[in-house]
Motif scaffolding. Structure first.
Motif, short mmCIF file in Angstrom:
data_model
loop_
_atom_site.label_atom_id
_atom_site.label_comp_id
_atom_site.label_asym_id
_atom_site.label_seq_id
_atom_site.Cartn_x
_atom_site.Cartn_y
_atom_site.Cartn_z
N SER A 1 0.84 -1.19 0.00
CA SER A 1 0.00 0.00 0.00
C SER A 1 0.88 1.24 0.00
CB SER A 1 -0.91 0.02 1.23
OG SER A 1 -0.15 0.32 2.38
N PRO A 2 0.35 2.36 -0.50
CA PRO A 2 1.12 3.61 -0.45
C PRO A 2 1.51 3.99 0.98
CG PRO A 2 -0.75 3.85 -1.91
CD PRO A 2 -0.90 2.52 -1.23
N ASP A 3 0.65 3.70 1.95
CA ASP A 3 0.98 4.00 3.35
C ASP A 3 2.19 3.18 3.82
OD1 ASP A 3 -0.96 5.92 3.72
OD2 ASP A 3 -2.45 4.47 4.46
N THR A 4 2.28 1.93 3.40
CA THR A 4 3.41 1.09 3.77
C THR A 4 4.69 1.62 3.12
OG1 THR A 4 1.97 -0.83 4.01
CG2 THR A 4 4.34 -1.27 3.76
N VAL A 5 4.58 2.10 1.90
CA VAL A 5 5.74 2.70 1.23
C VAL A 5 6.20 3.92 2.02
CG1 VAL A 5 6.53 3.89 -0.85
CG2 VAL A 5 5.13 1.83 -1.05
N ARG A 6 5.28 4.73 2.50
CA ARG A 6 5.64 5.91 3.30
C ARG A 6 6.35 5.49 4.59
NH1 ARG A 6 0.39 7.03 1.63
NH2 ARG A 6 0.34 8.55 -0.06
N VAL A 7 5.89 4.42 5.22
CA VAL A 7 6.53 3.92 6.44
C VAL A 7 7.96 3.47 6.12
CG1 VAL A 7 6.49 2.09 8.19
CG2 VAL A 7 4.39 3.32 7.61
N LEU A 8 8.13 2.75 5.00
CA LEU A 8 9.47 2.30 4.61
C LEU A 8 10.40 3.50 4.39
CD1 LEU A 8 8.58 -0.56 2.10
CD2 LEU A 8 9.60 -0.81 4.37
N CYS A 9 9.86 4.57 3.83
CA CYS A 9 10.64 5.80 3.63
C CYS A 9 11.00 6.42 4.98
CB CYS A 9 9.87 6.80 2.80
SG CYS A 9 9.60 6.28 1.09
N ASP A 10 10.03 6.49 5.88
CA ASP A 10 10.27 7.08 7.20
C ASP A 10 11.32 6.30 7.99
OD1 ASP A 10 8.41 9.04 6.65
OD2 ASP A 10 6.79 8.08 7.80
N LYS A 11 11.35 4.97 7.79
CA LYS A 11 12.31 4.12 8.50
C LYS A 11 13.66 4.05 7.81
CE LYS A 11 9.06 1.15 10.88
NZ LYS A 11 8.70 -0.24 11.17
N GLY A 12 13.78 4.67 6.63
CA GLY A 12 15.04 4.68 5.91
C GLY A 12 15.29 3.48 5.03
N ARG A 13 14.32 2.59 4.90
CA ARG A 13 14.48 1.41 4.04
C ARG A 13 14.37 1.76 2.57
NH1 ARG A 13 12.70 -3.90 5.14
NH2 ARG A 13 13.84 -4.13 3.21
N LEU A 14 13.69 2.87 2.27
CA LEU A 14 13.50 3.32 0.90
C LEU A 14 13.77 4.82 0.87
CD1 LEU A 14 12.59 2.51 -1.96
CD2 LEU A 14 10.25 3.00 -1.26
N PRO A 15 14.89 5.23 0.26
CA PRO A 15 15.21 6.65 0.22
C PRO A 15 14.15 7.44 -0.53
CG PRO A 15 17.07 5.32 -0.52
CD PRO A 15 15.89 4.41 -0.39
N ALA A 16 13.81 8.61 -0.03
CA ALA A 16 12.80 9.45 -0.65
C ALA A 16 13.27 10.89 -0.69
CB ALA A 16 11.49 9.35 0.11
N LEU A 17 12.76 11.60 -1.66
CA LEU A 17 13.01 13.03 -1.80
C LEU A 17 11.70 13.76 -1.57
CD1 LEU A 17 14.95 12.79 -5.18
CD2 LEU A 17 15.96 12.95 -2.91
N ARG A 18 11.79 14.98 -1.11
CA ARG A 18 10.59 15.81 -0.93
C ARG A 18 10.65 16.95 -1.94
NH1 ARG A 18 6.43 14.79 2.97
NH2 ARG A 18 7.31 13.29 4.40
N THR A 19 9.54 17.19 -2.61
CA THR A 19 9.46 18.33 -3.51
C THR A 19 9.23 19.59 -2.69
OG1 THR A 19 7.08 18.16 -3.81
CG2 THR A 19 8.46 16.86 -5.30
N MET A 20 9.28 20.72 -3.35
CA MET A 20 9.04 22.00 -2.67
C MET A 20 7.63 22.02 -2.06
SD MET A 20 11.72 23.88 -2.72
CE MET A 20 11.18 25.54 -2.51
N SER A 21 6.71 21.34 -2.70
CA SER A 21 5.33 21.32 -2.19
C SER A 21 5.11 20.27 -1.11
CB SER A 21 4.35 21.08 -3.34
OG SER A 21 4.58 19.81 -3.93
N GLY A 22 6.17 19.48 -0.80
CA GLY A 22 6.07 18.48 0.26
C GLY A 22 5.74 17.08 -0.20
N ARG A 23 5.56 16.90 -1.51
CA ARG A 23 5.29 15.55 -2.02
C ARG A 23 6.52 14.68 -1.85
NH1 ARG A 23 2.30 14.90 -7.63
NH2 ARG A 23 2.54 12.80 -6.89
#
Length: 63
Positions: free
Chosen positions: A13-35
């Protein structure tokens, strides 16, 4: 990729992907708008890792 797109590739689920990002398992970037965005290569790496770590399904007992 968005969390929804990454979730589709990973079978999560997209929520699980967000959790993986928050835990550092999946690197993520934030856009200027916060996406939150993730790189396709990082998603594919995680998909391969998940597939390697998947346990084989148990077979029924043979007589």
């Amino acid at each position: 990729m968005t969390p929804s797109e990454a979730g589709h590739v990973l079978g999560l689920s997209p929520d699980t992907v967000r959790v993986l990002c928050d835990k550092g398992r999946l690197p993520a970037l934030r856009t200027m708008s916060g996406r939150r965005l993730v790189r396709r290569g990082d998603v594919e790496r995680l998909a391969e890792e998940r597939q390697r770590n998947a346990r084989p399904k148990a077979r029924g007992r043979e007589v």
